[in-house]
Motif scaffolding. Structure first.
Motif, PDB file in Angstrom:
ATOM      1  N   SER A 120       3.154   8.519   1.084  1.00  0.00           N
ATOM      2  CA  SER A 120       4.305   8.674   0.190  1.00  0.00           C
ATOM      3  C   SER A 120       5.395   9.525   0.824  1.00  0.00           C
ATOM      4  N   GLU A 128       0.827  -1.205   0.000  1.00  0.00           N
ATOM      5  CA  GLU A 128       0.000   0.000   0.000  1.00  0.00           C
ATOM      6  C   GLU A 128       0.867   1.263   0.000  1.00  0.00           C
ATOM      7  N   ARG A 129       1.934   1.218   0.774  1.00  0.00           N
ATOM      8  CA  ARG A 129       2.798   2.393   0.852  1.00  0.00           C
ATOM      9  C   ARG A 129       3.511   2.645  -0.471  1.00  0.00           C
ATOM     10  N   ASN A 183      -5.366   8.975   1.708  1.00  0.00           N
ATOM     11  CA  ASN A 183      -4.132   9.003   2.497  1.00  0.00           C
ATOM     12  C   ASN A 183      -2.873   8.744   1.659  1.00  0.00           C
ATOM     13  N   ASN A 184      -3.012   8.741   0.362  1.00  0.00           N
ATOM     14  CA  ASN A 184      -1.853   8.396  -0.465  1.00  0.00           C
ATOM     15  C   ASN A 184      -0.706   9.381  -0.297  1.00  0.00           C
ATOM     16  N   ALA A 193       1.135   4.024  -2.962  1.00  0.00           N
ATOM     17  CA  ALA A 193       0.858   5.444  -2.686  1.00  0.00           C
ATOM     18  C   ALA A 193       1.942   6.316  -3.304  1.00  0.00           C
ATOM     19  N   LEU A 239      -6.844  11.142  -3.859  1.00  0.00           N
ATOM     20  CA  LEU A 239      -5.591  10.635  -3.288  1.00  0.00           C
ATOM     21  C   LEU A 239      -5.370  11.166  -1.867  1.00  0.00           C
TER      22      LEU A 239
END
Lengths: 739, 739
Positions: free
Chosen positions: B604, A458-459, B599-600, A462, B595
């Motif tokens: 990041s 997920e990270r 929480n993208n 992102a 996004l």
């Protein structure tokens, strides 16, 4: 229990979702057991212990052939044994040059003698130790040369094209190139190809010095006197001991003469700091360097040549030294002759807390966790083999000699080779054989990022989505549920396994949030690592958790988790790329030739710069890619059918020995007997380090490089070669297993 | 004769081809005469004389209000008279601040007092003269401020968005910004809008110093102590004397209070050298600046704020000074009340050999050549008016006050305003009213580049084609036979004519092969110009030849060479752009909001950097562009019909007075009575300097800036406004001429 509960709460959607259905390759029942096992495995991991191991193993300089290196190998051996693994050392006898004489001076227009020394720092406890290798490039030629200096940007083929456009030639001259953009060994090789007699490589502050951030010890970036050591062996021909190509460098191996070894450089090469580079660069005359060549020094970058002359004298001790690979095994309960291999090197240029000890310490913790599992009575179905390699820095020696010596056995027994190297804070990078990317994606969705407590998948997603340059690209990324593994070039110990033997390979490491000016310097130390790379060592367990899962799943799977449909899609993408490359070159060549003939280039130039008119190039002929397309159609058919058979086999709820054998041997069908042009050691039809990139991968390398080098006859031959390999794979996967 | 023969041989296809058919706007017979006249005109031009005039007029500092400035105006007046023109000086009384006190010092963590002084150089004969203006920004506020320092990159709105993402605020602080990317006056204005109390602007060596090339006097680029003076008046509100908005600054004009003048800055602003900037920047702490913010100084660029505190004290003499516009006329033989205007300023920040004397000297040679034609008995049909403006540097004062004072007369009589400014070696840049781009293209195909002896059109096209990034773009350029003029923003004396009065405008200048570190410094000298800008002054005659042809053709045309079909196509392109801009913003906003919510962004980020989560933005509603499209349909119809009528009128072989009146007054239909939001002085519906770019143009500015500023109600209003103006133009052009 509490820990697990906490994880589940934090893990949002992906973790739970990923575990709703059984792990690929496992029946529902065995999958449930595997989930429990992986949790037990995680609980054995310890960031604190990883930090202690980094401190211990990076305590003294420990390059290949040094007393420190022997001590580190012994310490690792003892650790494996203490974890309950069956460990031993395999020793090779290999050539390794160290510096005897290093002189670099400017002889005109003014005098300057390069310092060539990294100072000890009060803030770095190990920086003043005895036993450090001086700053040098291993496999430089001995030499004593004097000549005019030319600045060649990063020293790559395109840079020499640009020099030609400026009317500058390096024949008989000494070049100075920036580190970066390619593996360093490409720079002196290309310089030599263009007639240069010597090569200096320096670290420009724009790339990893003050332009990037505060310099060490205030920050992580390269300080004024910092130098990147490193190998310049022509490893894209073959890696490993240069005297024993294709064979293990055992005591009695047949050796070629050093002066005949094709991978050893023919001109002297020396790396220097930006402190040492500045006087040379500031003294250059000639054209001003193109805008994208200019670095971060407070000077006008000129290209030369002219009155700036340089004297470079280098002599080396060409010693034979022992190379200690530490090998530790857990014997498989059901398939002892199927090996799940896991490796990371242990030798460093100096202390190497990051490179390679951060990865080595994570791998040792995996071995410890496996040992703890063994104590619960578990035995893996397949054998697990841990490999702590020596001599990676000079030229992937320990792993290459091992792969060469044990080639036949490995091609029979090795199910996978899982590699790591330096590890740091940030995002997971996963590369390797694309039939394994579905398995890796599943794993990435179950391992938590230690900083954010979401899955590493997920990270990473992102970051990719945020960084994507268009809304279209962002949407595509959001819609894609797979982490598409990077294709592997070279630069670490997987090369012998993947590109020489076609053992399925995975390369893993975290990073992207560390500063990195200490690479291959005396400042790659515990002090630097714990301040700037991974404070609290939290990404050590993260790496161990990812690599450990991959190891466990492949070791215990009912049906090995290979999915060749993903491989098909990947190759199909590469095939489109190379066809598009040829089309673009055709269009561009035609247009440029027209513009040159119509005088457009000349008219666009400033006449005061006296630039030569560019030369026309041969037009790009039509290239027939149909053999590749036909092969890919066959591969699609057989992989689709295999996918159906695979699901059936898993549903059957028992091991499918014949299918497993087929799956893990399949990649070997992609070996090309003759290997790549000019470098037969590299045999994989899909992946190779670029002949002019060194680390950077070229996919479908035979085809792609023939096109890039405008060798149209070779391109045709390579299309046939790759199509043949792909067809072989299609036929092999499509055939019914032997009874 | 020999000279003409040589040109014809060298001129390849374009020259001959261009003259096969009559010049647009001329019958076959009058075209043949015009061709001869233009050759005579060219023969009067002299690079040598232009060089001498540059030397003479740049001999001493001659800024607005200085003794040198008066002397230059008088010298120009005498030259016009000596050429046989009817010349006089028009004087305005205007505000002009010069420095009384300038103090800039670092008060913590260490002490540093800025030098604020450019040294005299032995290699530059005029660099040590008395009477130089000190380094400063005109229209800074008086002020005495102390505060923490923040580095704001180029100081533009996007940079503050980026600072916000880093969690950095400039409220109550002093900012330091790099020169470049926008007109300098935008930087302190935006700083003030964000709450800063002072602003320093420095020249980073990456932009025009050693990173670009050797510094003066070795090369052309900015040396360590070089400073760019310049105006920071908020000219995008209105240019000219800040005390007399919209009116000529005659002796008795009504004046507003200086402290109420909206265009004078509210905070102190000072320009400095990179020598002076380095200690301040090196002392900054806080986040490391983003990669594309970093300049060429040998430091790590941090953003601040922190312990680095700055004291900035500035006081000015707010004097009223005379502003001398030199106006020289040739009375038209047939239409004395139709004026072809040609202008270039004469005031400089110091000696100004390049800016503006190189353009002024070329224009004087045009006037001389016109004088020589007069001696042959020729009289232009229309009047020709040469304007040598004063006070351009502080805020386009001379031209703006003239345009404001004579507004009604100009809107009645001015057929065109042709501007130039600095001129140098290289390629022609032509901008302006798009109904004139066909005429300009014709001219560019008949004037030879002095270095390559091909047409300036051909040379410019060659550069564009070579520079184009794709084969597709190259093909499009090769297929396009027109030089599409740039739309004009601001930065020179055309602003009052074009954007306040909608007089058809052309702006011309050569350049692209000069070094340019001397801009607005004491080193913009004859010595520097003749070494680095245009050795032998060969582009002086080239500019005179282009601008002279434009002047002659418009002065003598049977039917004025306006083609509004080109204007239609241009507006149609702008209309597509603004609609696309809104669509892209809608798509990007939607995606980014998603996004952010998912929480993208946070995931990041490196958590150690403690970056704030970005904020969602309001979604972009559907915007109705149909009024614009409807107006454009009408414009297409009427301009197509006009094109047919035009051909008929030319074929008739005589002057068409009514049509001519219609053609040159047409652009005034694009004036919007209320002007642009927040700046009613700017009334043109198509062209304006950007509210946050200053020099850079915004086309369809009301619509474009409303969208950029996310003011959707305003966007709708501006679409209606622009559509109204375009419809007015369509109706006007479509109607039959008044009897």
């Amino acid at each position: 229990m509490k820990k697990i509960f906490t994880l589940s709460l934090l893990a949002l959607g992906t973790l739970a979702q990923a575990q709703d259905k059984p792990i690929t390759g496992f029946s529902a029942a065995s999958s449930a057991q595997e989930v429990i096992r992986e949790k037990q495995f995680d609980q054995s991991l310890s960031a604190e212990r990883i930090g202690q191991n980094i401190k211990q193993l990076a305590a003294v300089p420990h390059h290949l052939g040094s007393p420190g290196g022997k001590a580190v190998a012994d310490a690792i051996l003892q650790k494996y044994k203490s974890y309950g693994l069956d460990a031993h050392i395999e020793t090779y006898n290999v050539l390794f040059p160290t510096p005897k004489t290093r002189v670099l001076e400017m002889t005109g227009p003014t005098a300057y003698t390069a310092v060539l020394k990294e100072p000890a720092l009060a803030e770095d406890a190990t920086s003043g130790q005895a036993g450090q290798l001086p700053t040098y490039n291993a496999w430089s030629a001995d030499g004593d040369v004097t000549g005019e200096l030319v600045f060649v940007n990063y020293g790559l083929p395109d840079d020499y094209d640009q020099l030609q456009k400026m009317g500058v030639d390096v024949k008989g001259k000494i070049v100075i190139a920036k580190y970066g953009r390619s593996w360093r060994g490409i720079k002196p090789k290309v310089a030599y190809e263009h007639g240069a007699i010597g090569c200096i490589i320096y670290s420009d502050p724009k790339d990893d010095g003050y332009s990037q951030g505060d310099v060490y010890p205030k920050g992580a970036y390269k300080s004024e006197y910092g130098v990147q050591r490193g190998s310049v062996l022509d490893m894209v021909i073959y890696p490993g001991d240069p005297l024993t190509p294709g064979e293990g460098a055992t005591k009695d191996a047949k050796r070629i003469d050093r002066l005949q070894a094709p991978t050893i450089l023919k001109i002297p090469v020396l790396p220097i700091s930006y402190h040492d580079a500045q006087p040379f660069l500031a003294a250059l005359q000639g054209p001003v360097a193109p805008a994208d060549w200019r670095g971060g020094l407070p000077i006008t970058y000129h290209v030369g040549p002219g009155k700036t002359t340089v004297h470079l004298k280098l002599e080396f001790n060409w010693d034979m030294v022992p190379c200690y690979d530490v090998i530790a095994k857990i014997k498989g309960s059901k398939y002892p002759d199927e090996w799940v291999m896991r490796g990371n090197h242990h030798d460093a240029w100096v202390n190497g807390a990051s490179d390679p000890i951060s990865g080595q310490a994570a791998m040792l913790d995996e071995a410890k966790a496996m040992g703890d599992l063994l104590k619960t009575g578990w035995r893996p179905k397949r054998s697990i083999v841990y490999c702590s390699w020596d001599g990676e820095e000079p030229s992937l020696i320990g792993s290459t000699e091992y792969a060469e010596e044990h080639a036949k056995e490995l091609q029979q027994k090795a199910v996978v080779y899982i590699n790591s190297d330096s590890n740091g804070r940030g995002f997971l990078n996963a590369g390797g054989s694309h039939a394994l990317e579905d398995m890796m994606t599943e794993i990435e969705k179950t391992v938590l990022d230690p900083q954010y407590k979401v899955s590493v998948f997920e990270r990473k997603k992102a970051r990719e989505v945020v960084a994507a340059s268009s809304v279209k690209k962002k949407k595509e990324l959001l819609a894609d549920d797979i982490d598409h593994m990077e294709a592997l070039g070279s630069g670490s110990d997987y090369t012998g396994f993947l590109q020489h033997l076609a053992i399925p390979t995975i390369d893993l490491g975290f990073g992207g949030e560390e500063g990195s000016g200490d690479y291959h310097s005396i400042y790659d130390s515990y002090d630097s690592y714990s301040r700037f790379k991974d404070h609290n060592f939290m990404y050590g367990p993260a790496l161990a958790s990812v690599a450990g899962r991959a190891t466990l799943r492949i070791a215990d799977a009912d049906v090995l988790p290979f999915d060749f449909r993903s491989l098909y899609k990947t190759i199909d993408g590469y095939s489109t790329e190379v066809a598009e490359l040829a089309n673009q070159m055709r269009e561009t060549t035609k247009m440029n030739n027209e513009l040159i003939k119509a005088n457009n280039y000349s008219l666009s130039y400033d006449p005061d710069k006296h630039l030569p008119q560019p030369e026309t190039k041969s037009e790009v002929p039509a290239i027939d890619f149909s053999p590749l397309k036909t092969a890919l159609q066959a591969l699609k058919q057989s992989t689709d059918q295999l996918g159906i058979n695979y699901e059936k086999a898993v549903a059957a709820g028992k091991d499918d020995d014949a299918l497993n054998q087929k799956l893990y041997h399949a990649e070997q069908k992609l070996l090309m007997v003759d290997g790549l042009p000019k470098r037969p050691w590299f045999k994989h039809a899909l992946y190779a380090p670029g002949f002019y990139t060194g680390y950077g991968v070229k996919t479908l390398p035979g085809i792609r490089e023939a096109i890039e080098q405008r060798d149209w006859a070779e391109a045709k031959k390579q299309i046939d070669g790759a199509a043949g390999a792909i067809t072989k794979l299609a036929n092999y996967l499509g055939a019914n297993p032997a009874p």
